[in-house]
Design a protein around this motif. Sequence first.
Motif, PDB file in Angstrom:
ATOM      1  N   VAL A   1       0.865  -1.176   0.000  1.00  0.00           N
ATOM      2  CA  VAL A   1       0.000   0.000   0.000  1.00  0.00           C
ATOM      3  C   VAL A   1       0.904   1.230   0.000  1.00  0.00           C
ATOM      4  CG1 VAL A   1      -1.750   1.291   1.278  1.00  0.00           C
ATOM      5  CG2 VAL A   1      -1.805  -1.213   1.272  1.00  0.00           C
ATOM      6  N   GLU A   2       0.691   2.111  -0.975  1.00  0.00           N
ATOM      7  CA  GLU A   2       1.468   3.347  -1.059  1.00  0.00           C
ATOM      8  C   GLU A   2       0.819   4.410  -0.180  1.00  0.00           C
ATOM      9  OE1 GLU A   2       4.337   3.999  -2.593  1.00  0.00           O
ATOM     10  OE2 GLU A   2       4.454   1.913  -3.262  1.00  0.00           O
ATOM     11  N   ALA A   3       1.544   4.892   0.811  1.00  0.00           N
ATOM     12  CA  ALA A   3       1.005   5.859   1.769  1.00  0.00           C
ATOM     13  C   ALA A   3       0.545   7.138   1.073  1.00  0.00           C
ATOM     14  CB  ALA A   3       2.048   6.174   2.838  1.00  0.00           C
ATOM     15  N   GLU A   4       1.307   7.641   0.134  1.00  0.00           N
ATOM     16  CA  GLU A   4       0.938   8.869  -0.572  1.00  0.00           C
ATOM     17  C   GLU A   4      -0.362   8.667  -1.355  1.00  0.00           C
ATOM     18  OE1 GLU A   4       2.764  11.584  -4.109  1.00  0.00           O
ATOM     19  OE2 GLU A   4       4.155  10.973  -2.523  1.00  0.00           O
ATOM     20  N   ALA A   5      -0.495   7.515  -1.999  1.00  0.00           N
ATOM     21  CA  ALA A   5      -1.696   7.220  -2.781  1.00  0.00           C
ATOM     22  C   ALA A   5      -2.915   7.067  -1.881  1.00  0.00           C
ATOM     23  CB  ALA A   5      -1.491   5.961  -3.621  1.00  0.00           C
ATOM     24  N   ILE A   6      -2.760   6.414  -0.739  1.00  0.00           N
ATOM     25  CA  ILE A   6      -3.898   6.254   0.168  1.00  0.00           C
ATOM     26  C   ILE A   6      -4.323   7.609   0.713  1.00  0.00           C
ATOM     27  CG2 ILE A   6      -2.738   5.734   2.363  1.00  0.00           C
ATOM     28  CD1 ILE A   6      -5.585   3.621   1.302  1.00  0.00           C
ATOM     29  N   GLY A   7      -3.365   8.494   0.948  1.00  0.00           N
ATOM     30  CA  GLY A   7      -3.696   9.847   1.406  1.00  0.00           C
ATOM     31  C   GLY A   7      -4.502  10.613   0.377  1.00  0.00           C
ATOM     32  N   PHE A   8      -4.087  10.535  -0.875  1.00  0.00           N
ATOM     33  CA  PHE A   8      -4.809  11.206  -1.960  1.00  0.00           C
ATOM     34  C   PHE A   8      -6.221  10.636  -2.090  1.00  0.00           C
ATOM     35  CE2 PHE A   8      -6.192  11.175  -6.387  1.00  0.00           C
ATOM     36  CZ  PHE A   8      -6.190  12.534  -6.671  1.00  0.00           C
ATOM     37  N   CYS A   9      -6.328   9.323  -2.105  1.00  0.00           N
ATOM     38  CA  CYS A   9      -7.630   8.657  -2.251  1.00  0.00           C
ATOM     39  C   CYS A   9      -8.540   8.948  -1.070  1.00  0.00           C
ATOM     40  CB  CYS A   9      -7.440   7.156  -2.426  1.00  0.00           C
ATOM     41  SG  CYS A   9      -6.609   6.711  -3.960  1.00  0.00           S
ATOM     42  N   PHE A  10      -7.978   8.976   0.135  1.00  0.00           N
ATOM     43  CA  PHE A  10      -8.765   9.268   1.330  1.00  0.00           C
ATOM     44  C   PHE A  10      -9.384  10.653   1.224  1.00  0.00           C
ATOM     45  CE2 PHE A  10      -9.165  10.896   5.679  1.00  0.00           C
ATOM     46  CZ  PHE A  10      -9.969   9.928   6.248  1.00  0.00           C
ATOM     47  N   SER A  11      -8.619  11.638   0.772  1.00  0.00           N
ATOM     48  CA  SER A  11      -9.140  12.999   0.596  1.00  0.00           C
ATOM     49  C   SER A  11     -10.295  13.015  -0.396  1.00  0.00           C
ATOM     50  CB  SER A  11      -8.035  13.942   0.118  1.00  0.00           C
ATOM     51  OG  SER A  11      -7.070  14.101   1.105  1.00  0.00           O
ATOM     52  N   ALA A  12     -10.166  12.236  -1.454  1.00  0.00           N
ATOM     53  CA  ALA A  12     -11.201  12.208  -2.491  1.00  0.00           C
ATOM     54  C   ALA A  12     -12.481  11.530  -1.999  1.00  0.00           C
ATOM     55  CB  ALA A  12     -10.669  11.504  -3.739  1.00  0.00           C
ATOM     56  N   VAL A  13     -12.374  10.385  -1.342  1.00  0.00           N
ATOM     57  CA  VAL A  13     -13.568   9.621  -0.982  1.00  0.00           C
ATOM     58  C   VAL A  13     -14.273  10.148   0.272  1.00  0.00           C
ATOM     59  CG1 VAL A  13     -12.751   7.527  -2.115  1.00  0.00           C
ATOM     60  CG2 VAL A  13     -12.396   7.815   0.344  1.00  0.00           C
ATOM     61  N   THR A  14     -13.620  11.013   1.042  1.00  0.00           N
ATOM     62  CA  THR A  14     -14.268  11.537   2.244  1.00  0.00           C
ATOM     63  C   THR A  14     -15.095  12.786   1.961  1.00  0.00           C
ATOM     64  OG1 THR A  14     -12.250  12.755   2.836  1.00  0.00           O
ATOM     65  CG2 THR A  14     -12.596  10.585   3.871  1.00  0.00           C
ATOM     66  N   ARG A  15     -15.002  13.325   0.755  1.00  0.00           N
ATOM     67  CA  ARG A  15     -15.809  14.514   0.428  1.00  0.00           C
ATOM     68  C   ARG A  15     -17.289  14.185   0.591  1.00  0.00           C
ATOM     69  NH1 ARG A  15     -12.283  15.326  -4.558  1.00  0.00           N
ATOM     70  NH2 ARG A  15     -10.519  16.413  -3.650  1.00  0.00           N
ATOM     71  N   GLY A  16     -17.985  15.044   1.334  1.00  0.00           N
ATOM     72  CA  GLY A  16     -19.410  14.849   1.550  1.00  0.00           C
ATOM     73  C   GLY A  16     -19.753  13.827   2.622  1.00  0.00           C
ATOM     74  N   THR A  17     -18.754  13.330   3.351  1.00  0.00           N
ATOM     75  CA  THR A  17     -18.996  12.360   4.422  1.00  0.00           C
ATOM     76  C   THR A  17     -18.670  12.996   5.762  1.00  0.00           C
ATOM     77  OG1 THR A  17     -16.767  11.404   4.580  1.00  0.00           O
ATOM     78  CG2 THR A  17     -18.219  10.528   2.843  1.00  0.00           C
ATOM     79  N   LEU A  18     -18.953  12.286   6.851  1.00  0.00           N
ATOM     80  CA  LEU A  18     -18.628  12.805   8.177  1.00  0.00           C
ATOM     81  C   LEU A  18     -17.119  12.859   8.419  1.00  0.00           C
ATOM     82  CD1 LEU A  18     -19.004  10.203  10.922  1.00  0.00           C
ATOM     83  CD2 LEU A  18     -19.850   9.665   8.676  1.00  0.00           C
TER      84      LEU A  18
END
Length: 113
Positions: A39-56
Amino acid sequence: MHEMSLAVGIVDLIEEAARAQGFQRVLTVAIEIGELAAVEAEAIGFCFSAVTRGTLAEGARLQIVHVAGEGLCFNCHQTVPLAALYDPCPACGGHPVQATGGTEMRVKELEVE
């Protein structure tokens, strides 16, 4: 990029915990990523920012703790640090070395309000 599906899984875990525990907002998500987890830490950080939009969890800080790889050498029977799967034992040079740590990724802690 499987990090996107992993980030979606993190959000699913957060939403499940919010339903069970009744919190409304997540401030920090602490995860552990093993050195051997692919798991690439930088990639998970980018993806986390994207998928959390509009969530708690939107705007939540993602804290990543790196976990070192570890393995058991079947040749010398020692537990040794392991930098990559299928590497030889750093103590004796033997094979195989079975990974015993650093292969996982887990949500460790949530800071919520």
